[in-house]
Write a protein that holds these residues in place. Sequence first.
Motif, PDB file in Angstrom:
ATOM      1  N   LEU A   1      -4.415  -8.531  -2.881  1.00  0.00           N
ATOM      2  CA  LEU A   1      -4.642  -9.164  -1.593  1.00  0.00           C
ATOM      3  C   LEU A   1      -3.824  -8.489  -0.495  1.00  0.00           C
ATOM      4  N   ALA A   2      -2.545  -8.215  -0.787  1.00  0.00           N
ATOM      5  CA  ALA A   2      -1.685  -7.565   0.197  1.00  0.00           C
ATOM      6  C   ALA A   2      -2.235  -6.193   0.583  1.00  0.00           C
ATOM      7  N   LYS A   3      -2.649  -5.431  -0.404  1.00  0.00           N
ATOM      8  CA  LYS A   3      -3.185  -4.094  -0.115  1.00  0.00           C
ATOM      9  C   LYS A   3      -4.491  -4.175   0.674  1.00  0.00           C
ATOM     10  N   ALA A   4      -5.273  -5.229   0.452  1.00  0.00           N
ATOM     11  CA  ALA A   4      -6.513  -5.396   1.215  1.00  0.00           C
ATOM     12  C   ALA A   4      -6.197  -5.604   2.690  1.00  0.00           C
ATOM     13  N   TYR A   5      -5.227  -6.468   2.993  1.00  0.00           N
ATOM     14  CA  TYR A   5      -4.858  -6.690   4.391  1.00  0.00           C
ATOM     15  C   TYR A   5      -4.263  -5.440   5.018  1.00  0.00           C
ATOM     16  N   GLU A   6      -3.412  -4.785   4.282  1.00  0.00           N
ATOM     17  CA  GLU A   6      -2.741  -3.599   4.822  1.00  0.00           C
ATOM     18  C   GLU A   6      -3.731  -2.478   5.074  1.00  0.00           C
ATOM     19  N   GLY A   7      -4.656  -2.269   4.135  1.00  0.00           N
ATOM     20  CA  GLY A   7      -5.669  -1.238   4.324  1.00  0.00           C
ATOM     21  C   GLY A   7      -6.598  -1.549   5.487  1.00  0.00           C
ATOM     22  N   SER A   8      -6.911  -2.814   5.652  1.00  0.00           N
ATOM     23  CA  SER A   8      -7.780  -3.232   6.755  1.00  0.00           C
ATOM     24  C   SER A   8      -7.093  -3.030   8.096  1.00  0.00           C
ATOM     25  N   TRP A   9      -5.819  -3.396   8.163  1.00  0.00           N
ATOM     26  CA  TRP A   9      -5.051  -3.180   9.394  1.00  0.00           C
ATOM     27  C   TRP A   9      -5.009  -1.696   9.745  1.00  0.00           C
ATOM     28  N   LEU A  10      -4.773  -0.845   8.752  1.00  0.00           N
ATOM     29  CA  LEU A  10      -4.707   0.588   9.011  1.00  0.00           C
ATOM     30  C   LEU A  10      -6.059   1.142   9.459  1.00  0.00           C
ATOM     31  N   ALA A  11      -7.158   0.574   8.945  1.00  0.00           N
ATOM     32  CA  ALA A  11      -8.481   1.029   9.369  1.00  0.00           C
ATOM     33  C   ALA A  11      -8.695   0.737  10.859  1.00  0.00           C
ATOM     34  N   CYS A  12      -8.354  -0.464  11.286  1.00  0.00           N
ATOM     35  CA  CYS A  12      -8.523  -0.808  12.706  1.00  0.00           C
ATOM     36  C   CYS A  12      -7.508  -0.061  13.572  1.00  0.00           C
ATOM     37  N   ARG A  13      -6.328   0.134  13.049  1.00  0.00           N
ATOM     38  CA  ARG A  13      -5.316   0.907  13.773  1.00  0.00           C
ATOM     39  C   ARG A  13      -5.789   2.342  13.989  1.00  0.00           C
ATOM     40  N   MET A  14      -6.443   2.909  12.977  1.00  0.00           N
ATOM     41  CA  MET A  14      -6.957   4.268  13.092  1.00  0.00           C
ATOM     42  C   MET A  14      -8.070   4.338  14.138  1.00  0.00           C
TER      43      MET A  14
ATOM     44  N   LYS B   1      -1.645   6.342  -6.110  1.00  0.00           N
ATOM     45  CA  LYS B   1      -2.815   5.475  -6.226  1.00  0.00           C
ATOM     46  C   LYS B   1      -3.411   5.190  -4.847  1.00  0.00           C
ATOM     47  N   LEU B   2      -3.829   6.240  -4.174  1.00  0.00           N
ATOM     48  CA  LEU B   2      -4.487   6.103  -2.875  1.00  0.00           C
ATOM     49  C   LEU B   2      -5.815   5.378  -3.070  1.00  0.00           C
TER      50      LEU B   2
ATOM     51  N   ARG C   1      -8.882   7.356   4.375  1.00  0.00           N
ATOM     52  CA  ARG C   1      -8.026   7.698   3.230  1.00  0.00           C
ATOM     53  C   ARG C   1      -6.987   8.742   3.636  1.00  0.00           C
ATOM     54  N   ALA C   2      -7.416   9.716   4.423  1.00  0.00           N
ATOM     55  CA  ALA C   2      -6.473  10.739   4.881  1.00  0.00           C
ATOM     56  C   ALA C   2      -5.429  10.126   5.813  1.00  0.00           C
ATOM     57  N   TYR C   3      -5.862   9.193   6.640  1.00  0.00           N
ATOM     58  CA  TYR C   3      -4.948   8.516   7.569  1.00  0.00           C
ATOM     59  C   TYR C   3      -3.923   7.683   6.807  1.00  0.00           C
ATOM     60  N   VAL C   4      -4.383   6.938   5.811  1.00  0.00           N
ATOM     61  CA  VAL C   4      -3.467   6.131   4.983  1.00  0.00           C
ATOM     62  C   VAL C   4      -2.445   7.035   4.303  1.00  0.00           C
ATOM     63  N   GLN C   5      -2.922   8.130   3.756  1.00  0.00           N
ATOM     64  CA  GLN C   5      -2.019   9.073   3.076  1.00  0.00           C
ATOM     65  C   GLN C   5      -0.963   9.595   4.051  1.00  0.00           C
ATOM     66  N   LYS C   6      -1.389   9.972   5.238  1.00  0.00           N
ATOM     67  CA  LYS C   6      -0.449  10.547   6.210  1.00  0.00           C
ATOM     68  C   LYS C   6       0.538   9.507   6.725  1.00  0.00           C
ATOM     69  N   GLN C   7       0.067   8.279   6.981  1.00  0.00           N
ATOM     70  CA  GLN C   7       0.922   7.242   7.544  1.00  0.00           C
ATOM     71  C   GLN C   7       1.930   6.699   6.548  1.00  0.00           C
ATOM     72  N   LEU C   8       1.566   6.667   5.275  1.00  0.00           N
ATOM     73  CA  LEU C   8       2.388   5.974   4.294  1.00  0.00           C
ATOM     74  C   LEU C   8       3.113   6.890   3.325  1.00  0.00           C
ATOM     75  N   ALA C   9       2.756   8.169   3.307  1.00  0.00           N
ATOM     76  CA  ALA C   9       3.417   9.082   2.374  1.00  0.00           C
ATOM     77  C   ALA C   9       4.894   9.189   2.689  1.00  0.00           C
ATOM     78  N   ARG C  10       5.740   9.114   1.674  1.00  0.00           N
ATOM     79  CA  ARG C  10       7.199   9.187   1.874  1.00  0.00           C
ATOM     80  C   ARG C  10       7.692  10.616   1.696  1.00  0.00           C
TER      81      ARG C  10
ATOM     82  N   LEU D   1       0.835  -1.203   0.000  1.00  0.00           N
ATOM     83  CA  LEU D   1       0.000   0.000   0.000  1.00  0.00           C
ATOM     84  C   LEU D   1       0.867   1.249   0.000  1.00  0.00           C
ATOM     85  N   THR D   2       2.026   1.182   0.634  1.00  0.00           N
ATOM     86  CA  THR D   2       2.954   2.310   0.619  1.00  0.00           C
ATOM     87  C   THR D   2       3.406   2.611  -0.806  1.00  0.00           C
TER      88      THR D   2
END
Length: 463
Positions: free
Chosen positions: A358-371, A338-339, A454-463, A330-331
Motif C-alpha cells: 500500500l505504501a509503495k502504491a501511494y509513493e509511486g502514484s505521487w511520483l507519477a504526478c510529480r513527474m 526491485k524497481l 520507471r526511469a524517474y523513480v530510479q533517478k529520484q530514489l537511487a541512493r 519505494l526507496t
Amino acid sequence: MSHRWARRRPSRAAAAGCGALLLALLAPLAGCGPAGPPAATARFPDVQRMLDTRARAVERGDAAGFLAPVDPRSVGYRERQRAMFGHLKGVPLADWHYDLDSTEAFPLPAGGDGTRLAAKVRLRYRLKGFDTAPVHAVQYLTLTERDGRWLISSDTDGTAAGRSGTRQLWDQGPVRLVRGRYSLVLGGTSQRARLTDLAHRVDRAVPAVSAAWKGKWSQKVVVEAPDSVEGMAQLMGSDDPSGYAGIAAVTTGEAGVSKNAPADRVIINPDAYEELNDLGRRVVLTHETAHVATRTATTPATPLWLSEGFADWAAYRGIHRKAALTAPELTRAVSAGKLPARLPTDEDFGFKAGADRLAKAYEGSWLACRMIAAKWGEAKLRAFYRAAGKGVIPASADHEGAPMEVATAAPAGSRPATPAARTEARPKARADRTDHAMRSQLGVSMAEFTRQWRAYVQKQLAR
C-alpha cells in the motif's frame, strides 16, 4: 504514502457508491438516492407518512413529535432516541428527510406482536451553509403495526445479519461544533482543542488545494471527528473498526456528479491521527481536502494511481523535501533492486494489500504526478486528470460511449455479454481511456509514460 505516519484510503471496491466511486470513497454517507419513489413507499404509504411526520419534527425541533412514532414498549430504544434528539441541538440542519427503501431488508427475530417490517430507511440531511445536496445514511429499523399505527421498535435487529446501518455522530453522543473560515468540524464534546486544531488546519488546506487544482469547487469542508475508531467505523456503516486501524482519515462522497453533487465528509480516525507529527497532519488534511475539490472530475474511469497521486502531489506541493524522505518504502525497494515494473493498480490500494504494498502504491502514484507536473507542467497535470475521467470511451474500448462499470445494452443482433466478459472488459476499457487521455494531453502512450516513470523513480530514489 507512509511518511512515517499512517494514512490510508479504502479500496475502490469497498468505496464504490451506486456503481461509481469517488476517488475510492466510501458511500454509506453519500450514496445514490432512488430515481423515483421506491416500491416500498407505494406498498406502505402509511409508513412513509409516519417517516415524513417524524422528519418534520426534527426540522421544527419538536422532541414530542419525533418520539411519537417510537414504540413505547421499546424502552431502551426510546431513551436512545430521546438522547439522540438532544444531541442534535446546535447542529445547523438545513433539512432532514427519511425515505422508505425496502421492507424485507433483514431477517426479523422470532416473537413480537402485530405486523412487523424489516425496513431499510434512508436518511437525507443537509448542513446549513455547507451542503448544497444531502448526505445519505442508511438505517435498518424494525417497524411494528399496532392499533392501526406504524411504530419504530428497534434499530438493532438487523445487526446479526450485518445490517447495522450508519451511526451518525449524534447517535454516538453529544456533538460539539467548531467553525472555521472554510471548515465545519463536528466531534465529541470533550475534544474542543482537537476540533479547533482540525478547523485551523483545514482552513490552511483549502487555499493550498485551490492553488493546486485551480478548478471551481465549493471551498467548504465538513470534518467529522469521532471520539474513537469504533465511532469512525460506525460513521462508515461498519461494525468492524479493525478495518480502519492505521487509517488517519477518509473522505466520503459520490463521484462524477457535476450538478447537485452529494455532500462530502472528511472522517478522522482519532487514534491514527494522534500519532501523526505536524507535517503528517498537514499532509493528511490537505490530501483529503484535495479529494473534496476534485470529486466532480473523478469518475470510475479515473485510475486510483491518478486520484491518489494527485491528492498527495497537492499535499506536498510547496513542501521541499527529498523524494527519498517522502517515499521511504519505494526507496528501499529501489535500493534492493526491485524497481516497480508498472504503475500501481487499483488492487494495490486495497485494505488487504498489506502495509508495504500500500505504501509503495501511494509513493509511486505521487511520483507519477510529480513527474507530470515537472516535465509537462501543472496545467497539463490538471488537464490530464480531467481528461482521464471524461465520459467518452475511445473507439477501441469494449463499451463505446458508456460510463465505466455500468451495464449497457448490447448492439442489435449481438448476444449480450456475460457478466464475466463485462468484468474482463472494464479494466481494458479504462486502460484504453487513460491511454487516450495521456496521448491527447501529454503526447505519449501509457507504455511510454510507464517507461519514463520507471526511469524517474530510479533517478529520484537511487541512493
